[in-house]
Design a protein around this motif. Structure first.
Motif, PDB file in Angstrom:
ATOM      1  N   VAL A 159      14.244  73.882  16.922  1.00 58.05           N
ATOM      2  CA  VAL A 159      14.469  72.516  16.430  1.00 58.05           C
ATOM      3  C   VAL A 159      13.799  71.505  17.367  1.00 58.05           C
ATOM      4  O   VAL A 159      13.172  70.540  16.914  1.00 58.05           O
ATOM      5  CB  VAL A 159      15.974  72.216  16.274  1.00 58.05           C
ATOM      6  N   ALA A 160      13.923  71.724  18.667  1.00 59.23           N
ATOM      7  CA  ALA A 160      13.257  70.831  19.632  1.00 59.23           C
ATOM      8  C   ALA A 160      11.745  70.876  19.455  1.00 59.23           C
ATOM      9  O   ALA A 160      11.065  69.842  19.526  1.00 59.23           O
ATOM     10  CB  ALA A 160      13.646  71.211  21.051  1.00 59.23           C
ATOM     11  N   LYS A 161      11.211  72.061  19.200  1.00 61.83           N
ATOM     12  CA  LYS A 161       9.769  72.185  18.965  1.00 61.83           C
ATOM     13  C   LYS A 161       9.355  71.423  17.717  1.00 61.83           C
ATOM     14  O   LYS A 161       8.309  70.747  17.700  1.00 61.83           O
ATOM     15  CB  LYS A 161       9.399  73.663  18.829  1.00 61.83           C
ATOM     16  N   ASP A 162      10.167  71.509  16.671  1.00 57.40           N
ATOM     17  CA  ASP A 162       9.891  70.806  15.413  1.00 57.40           C
ATOM     18  C   ASP A 162       9.787  69.299  15.666  1.00 57.40           C
ATOM     19  O   ASP A 162       8.863  68.623  15.193  1.00 57.40           O
ATOM     20  CB  ASP A 162      11.018  71.105  14.422  1.00 57.40           C
ATOM     21  N   ILE A 163      10.725  68.762  16.435  1.00 61.72           N
ATOM     22  CA  ILE A 163      10.743  67.330  16.742  1.00 61.72           C
ATOM     23  C   ILE A 163       9.569  66.957  17.642  1.00 61.72           C
ATOM     24  O   ILE A 163       8.856  65.976  17.391  1.00 61.72           O
ATOM     25  CB  ILE A 163      12.073  66.949  17.419  1.00 61.72           C
ATOM     26  N   ARG A 164       9.364  67.742  18.701  1.00 65.92           N
ATOM     27  CA  ARG A 164       8.322  67.409  19.682  1.00 65.92           C
ATOM     28  C   ARG A 164       6.936  67.379  19.059  1.00 65.92           C
ATOM     29  O   ARG A 164       6.132  66.487  19.332  1.00 65.92           O
ATOM     30  CB  ARG A 164       8.357  68.409  20.840  1.00 65.92           C
ATOM     31  N   MET A 165       6.662  68.334  18.190  1.00 64.02           N
ATOM     32  CA  MET A 165       5.346  68.374  17.555  1.00 64.02           C
ATOM     33  C   MET A 165       5.117  67.117  16.714  1.00 64.02           C
ATOM     34  O   MET A 165       4.002  66.586  16.665  1.00 64.02           O
ATOM     35  CB  MET A 165       5.224  69.630  16.693  1.00 64.02           C
ATOM     36  N   CYS A 166       6.166  66.631  16.055  1.00 65.07           N
ATOM     37  CA  CYS A 166       6.024  65.408  15.247  1.00 65.07           C
ATOM     38  C   CYS A 166       5.809  64.192  16.126  1.00 65.07           C
ATOM     39  O   CYS A 166       4.979  63.321  15.813  1.00 65.07           O
ATOM     40  CB  CYS A 166       7.259  65.224  14.361  1.00 65.07           C
ATOM     41  N   LEU A 167       6.544  64.095  17.228  1.00 67.73           N
ATOM     42  CA  LEU A 167       6.349  62.979  18.152  1.00 67.73           C
ATOM     43  C   LEU A 167       4.926  62.973  18.705  1.00 67.73           C
ATOM     44  O   LEU A 167       4.266  61.934  18.764  1.00 67.73           O
ATOM     45  CB  LEU A 167       7.363  63.063  19.299  1.00 67.73           C
ATOM     46  N   GLU A 168       4.462  64.149  19.092  1.00 58.83           N
ATOM     47  CA  GLU A 168       3.127  64.238  19.688  1.00 58.83           C
ATOM     48  C   GLU A 168       2.027  63.974  18.667  1.00 58.83           C
ATOM     49  O   GLU A 168       0.940  63.511  19.034  1.00 58.83           O
ATOM     50  CB  GLU A 168       2.948  65.614  20.327  1.00 58.83           C
ATOM     51  N   ALA A 169       2.303  64.230  17.387  1.00 59.43           N
ATOM     52  CA  ALA A 169       1.302  64.002  16.343  1.00 59.43           C
ATOM     53  C   ALA A 169       1.256  62.550  15.889  1.00 59.43           C
ATOM     54  O   ALA A 169       0.404  62.185  15.076  1.00 59.43           O
ATOM     55  CB  ALA A 169       1.573  64.907  15.150  1.00 59.43           C
ATOM     56  N   GLY A 170       2.188  61.717  16.395  1.00 56.22           N
ATOM     57  CA  GLY A 170       2.129  60.296  16.084  1.00 56.22           C
ATOM     58  C   GLY A 170       3.146  59.782  15.107  1.00 56.22           C
ATOM     59  O   GLY A 170       2.967  58.695  14.533  1.00 56.22           O
ATOM     60  N   ALA A 171       4.240  60.510  14.908  1.00 54.33           N
ATOM     61  CA  ALA A 171       5.291  60.004  14.027  1.00 54.33           C
ATOM     62  C   ALA A 171       5.837  58.687  14.573  1.00 54.33           C
ATOM     63  O   ALA A 171       6.087  58.565  15.780  1.00 54.33           O
ATOM     64  CB  ALA A 171       6.430  61.011  13.909  1.00 54.33           C
ATOM     65  N   HIS A 172       6.015  57.707  13.680  1.00 57.90           N
ATOM     66  CA  HIS A 172       6.647  56.450  14.090  1.00 57.90           C
ATOM     67  C   HIS A 172       8.048  56.726  14.611  1.00 57.90           C
ATOM     68  O   HIS A 172       8.472  56.151  15.620  1.00 57.90           O
ATOM     69  CB  HIS A 172       6.706  55.496  12.900  1.00 57.90           C
ATOM     70  N   ARG A 173       8.748  57.586  13.893  1.00 56.00           N
ATOM     71  CA  ARG A 173      10.078  58.007  14.290  1.00 56.00           C
ATOM     72  C   ARG A 173      10.331  59.390  13.708  1.00 56.00           C
ATOM     73  O   ARG A 173       9.785  59.737  12.661  1.00 56.00           O
ATOM     74  CB  ARG A 173      11.146  57.021  13.794  1.00 56.00           C
ATOM     75  N   VAL A 174      11.153  60.168  14.378  1.00 56.19           N
ATOM     76  CA  VAL A 174      11.590  61.453  13.839  1.00 56.19           C
ATOM     77  C   VAL A 174      13.078  61.343  13.543  1.00 56.19           C
ATOM     78  O   VAL A 174      13.870  60.977  14.412  1.00 56.19           O
ATOM     79  CB  VAL A 174      11.322  62.610  14.818  1.00 56.19           C
ATOM     80  N   GLN A 175      13.426  61.635  12.314  1.00 60.78           N
ATOM     81  CA  GLN A 175      14.804  61.487  11.845  1.00 60.78           C
ATOM     82  C   GLN A 175      15.433  62.859  11.645  1.00 60.78           C
ATOM     83  O   GLN A 175      14.924  63.686  10.887  1.00 60.78           O
ATOM     84  CB  GLN A 175      14.804  60.726  10.527  1.00 60.78           C
ATOM     85  N   ILE A 176      16.532  63.108  12.335  1.00 58.84           N
ATOM     86  CA  ILE A 176      17.271  64.358  12.184  1.00 58.84           C
ATOM     87  C   ILE A 176      18.270  64.195  11.042  1.00 58.84           C
ATOM     88  O   ILE A 176      19.135  63.311  11.082  1.00 58.84           O
ATOM     89  CB  ILE A 176      18.010  64.714  13.482  1.00 58.84           C
ATOM     90  N   ASP A 177      18.148  65.030  10.019  1.00 61.86           N
ATOM     91  CA  ASP A 177      19.071  64.964   8.884  1.00 61.86           C
ATOM     92  C   ASP A 177      20.353  65.711   9.232  1.00 61.86           C
ATOM     93  O   ASP A 177      20.366  66.933   9.404  1.00 61.86           O
ATOM     94  CB  ASP A 177      18.418  65.562   7.632  1.00 61.86           C
ATOM     95  N   PHE A 178      21.438  64.949   9.314  1.00 65.48           N
ATOM     96  CA  PHE A 178      22.754  65.461   9.726  1.00 65.48           C
ATOM     97  C   PHE A 178      23.754  65.216   8.594  1.00 65.48           C
ATOM     98  O   PHE A 178      24.831  64.687   8.809  1.00 65.48           O
ATOM     99  CB  PHE A 178      23.167  64.752  11.024  1.00 65.48           C
ATOM    100  N   THR A 179      23.371  65.591   7.381  1.00 64.81           N
ATOM    101  CA  THR A 179      24.235  65.333   6.229  1.00 64.81           C
ATOM    102  C   THR A 179      25.481  66.217   6.230  1.00 64.81           C
ATOM    103  O   THR A 179      26.403  65.974   5.459  1.00 64.81           O
ATOM    104  CB  THR A 179      23.477  65.540   4.908  1.00 64.81           C
ATOM    105  N   GLU A 180      25.493  67.223   7.108  1.00 68.57           N
ATOM    106  CA  GLU A 180      26.651  68.113   7.180  1.00 68.57           C
ATOM    107  C   GLU A 180      27.749  67.572   8.089  1.00 68.57           C
ATOM    108  O   GLU A 180      28.793  68.210   8.256  1.00 68.57           O
ATOM    109  CB  GLU A 180      26.221  69.498   7.652  1.00 68.57           C
ATOM    110  N   GLY A 181      27.540  66.388   8.689  1.00 67.08           N
ATOM    111  CA  GLY A 181      28.546  65.834   9.587  1.00 67.08           C
ATOM    112  C   GLY A 181      29.869  65.574   8.900  1.00 67.08           C
ATOM    113  O   GLY A 181      30.935  66.026   9.347  1.00 67.08           O
ATOM    114  N   ARG A 182      29.822  64.861   7.798  1.00 69.91           N
ATOM    115  CA  ARG A 182      31.048  64.559   7.056  1.00 69.91           C
ATOM    116  C   ARG A 182      31.613  65.847   6.437  1.00 69.91           C
ATOM    117  O   ARG A 182      32.832  66.026   6.359  1.00 69.91           O
ATOM    118  CB  ARG A 182      30.717  63.526   5.972  1.00 69.91           C
ATOM    119  N   LEU A 183      30.719  66.722   5.999  1.00 66.46           N
ATOM    120  CA  LEU A 183      31.150  68.000   5.430  1.00 66.46           C
ATOM    121  C   LEU A 183      31.913  68.823   6.457  1.00 66.46           C
ATOM    122  O   LEU A 183      32.869  69.538   6.110  1.00 66.46           O
ATOM    123  CB  LEU A 183      29.927  68.772   4.929  1.00 66.46           C
TER     124      LEU A 183
END
Length: 355
Positions: A159-183
């Protein structure tokens, strides 16, 4: 005052794309035809997204099977008979199940980001799935020669690799989908599961510097799918204090569809930390009525009564089509709602500036 506004992620897939995908799965379309359809859908999505005036866009998740399963597509060590998640309207979604280790992603979100950046003229954000959601892949009975501890260690790295690669590729922001929080609160009212989820996601976030975490956000909603939800009946106040313990700089919080937004805003006010920004949901993606810019403006001004403007932004409650087969909201309507969000946020910013 210019208030930031961002989408969540998914846009309904184009009808042309869905037609080609059906033909491909029936053996009637080639891989080349499918790739061409994906490219056309992505280009159209970027063009129409930019036409809304949105200062930040996404790829609309046109190439994803779903917001949750994209890392797993093509893996040979998963089965289809995992955890079943029931929705309020009676339909279910079933998660895959890991059958053996080690756990590795087959697809990383950076490839979707890079495709969108190729066509986009404005900043692009990228949504990724959370470690806590993927932790549900591990079977309750365990796996021979691959302990849950080994799985979690591998999961955090992936998961960290997934985020880091997006940051390094120039993503304005990386959003972690946590829809299971309320669940998680619904599954375990003691909130022990929720707190395990928070700690797991914080293990991922600990892999990043404070500066990097300013470009990372967390999205929460009650799991919109086919105009239904899996956990809207859970009291938001049971989730939000723990949500803001996540070591991220930004939070995207579903609010437009809440029955008592003032109560939710009061809980946010009590728990939002000084270094965090909250993007409140001002568009109800489960309602096919089109919000006016004035409605959006009023929702923003209400939020500004509780949240300092410097910590405030706007978003949609959820993605419009988190699963490929969700066509409950029309593509034209989704873009019209986004345009209303952009205009209404701009109107609210002007009023806040004049106060």
């Amino acid at each position: 005052m210019i208030l930031p506004t961002e989408p969540i992620g998914s846009i309904p897939r184009s009808p042309e794309l869905l037609k080609v995908l059906r033909r491909f799965r029936d053996g009637l379309a080639t891989a080349a035809e499918t790739a061409e359809a994906y490219d056309a859908a992505l280009q159209d999505t970027v063009r129409r997204f930019e036409a809304t005036g949105s200062p930040v866009i996404t790829d609309g998740e046109q190439r994803k099977s779903s917001f949750l399963t994209y890392p797993l597509d093509g893996l040979i060590n998963i089965a289809a008979d995992g955890l079943v998640i029931p929705f309020e309207d009676g339909h279910n979604r079933q998660l895959p199940r890991l059958t053996k280790g080690p756990f590795r992603y087959r697809n990383y979100a950076v490839k979707y980001l890079q495709s969108a950046l190729h066509f986009a003229n404005v900043p692009v954000k990228q949504a990724v799935i959370s470690a806590s959601a993927l932790s549900l892949l591990y079977p309750a009975q365990g796996l021979a020669d691959y302990s849950r501890e080994q799985f979690i260690n591998d999961l955090v790295l992936e998961v960290a690799k997934d985020i880091r690669m997006c940051l390094e590729a120039g993503a304005h922001r990386v959003q972690i989908d946590f829809t299971e929080g309320r669940l998680a609160v619904k599954m375990d009212p003691s909130k022990a599961l929720l707190r395990q989820f928070v700690e797991l996601n914080n293990r991922v976030l600990a892999q990043f510097s404070p500066e990097q975490r300013k470009r990372i956000g967390v999205h929460t909603c009650p799991g919109g799918d086919h105009d239904s939800t899996h956990s809207a009946d859970v009291d938001y106040a049971e989730l939000l204090p723990d949500l803001f313990r996540l070591e991220a700089g930004n939070f995207y919080v579903q609010l437009a569809s809440e029955k008592n937004p003032r109560r939710v805003l009061e809980v946010i006010k009590q728990n939002l930390q000084p270094h965090q920004r909250v993007f409140i949901g001002v568009i109800d993606v489960l309602d096919n009525a089109l919000e006016t810019p004035e409605t959006v403006r009023d929702r923003v001004l209400l939020a500004a009564e509780y949240i300092p403007p410097k910590q405030l932004g706007t978003t949609d409650d959820c993605g419009f089509s988190p699963f490929e087969d969700d066509t409950s909201t029309g593509r034209d309507l989704a873009f019209a709602k986004i345009r209303a969000r952009v205009l209404g946020t701009r109107m609210a910013g002007a009023e806040i500036r004049s106060l």
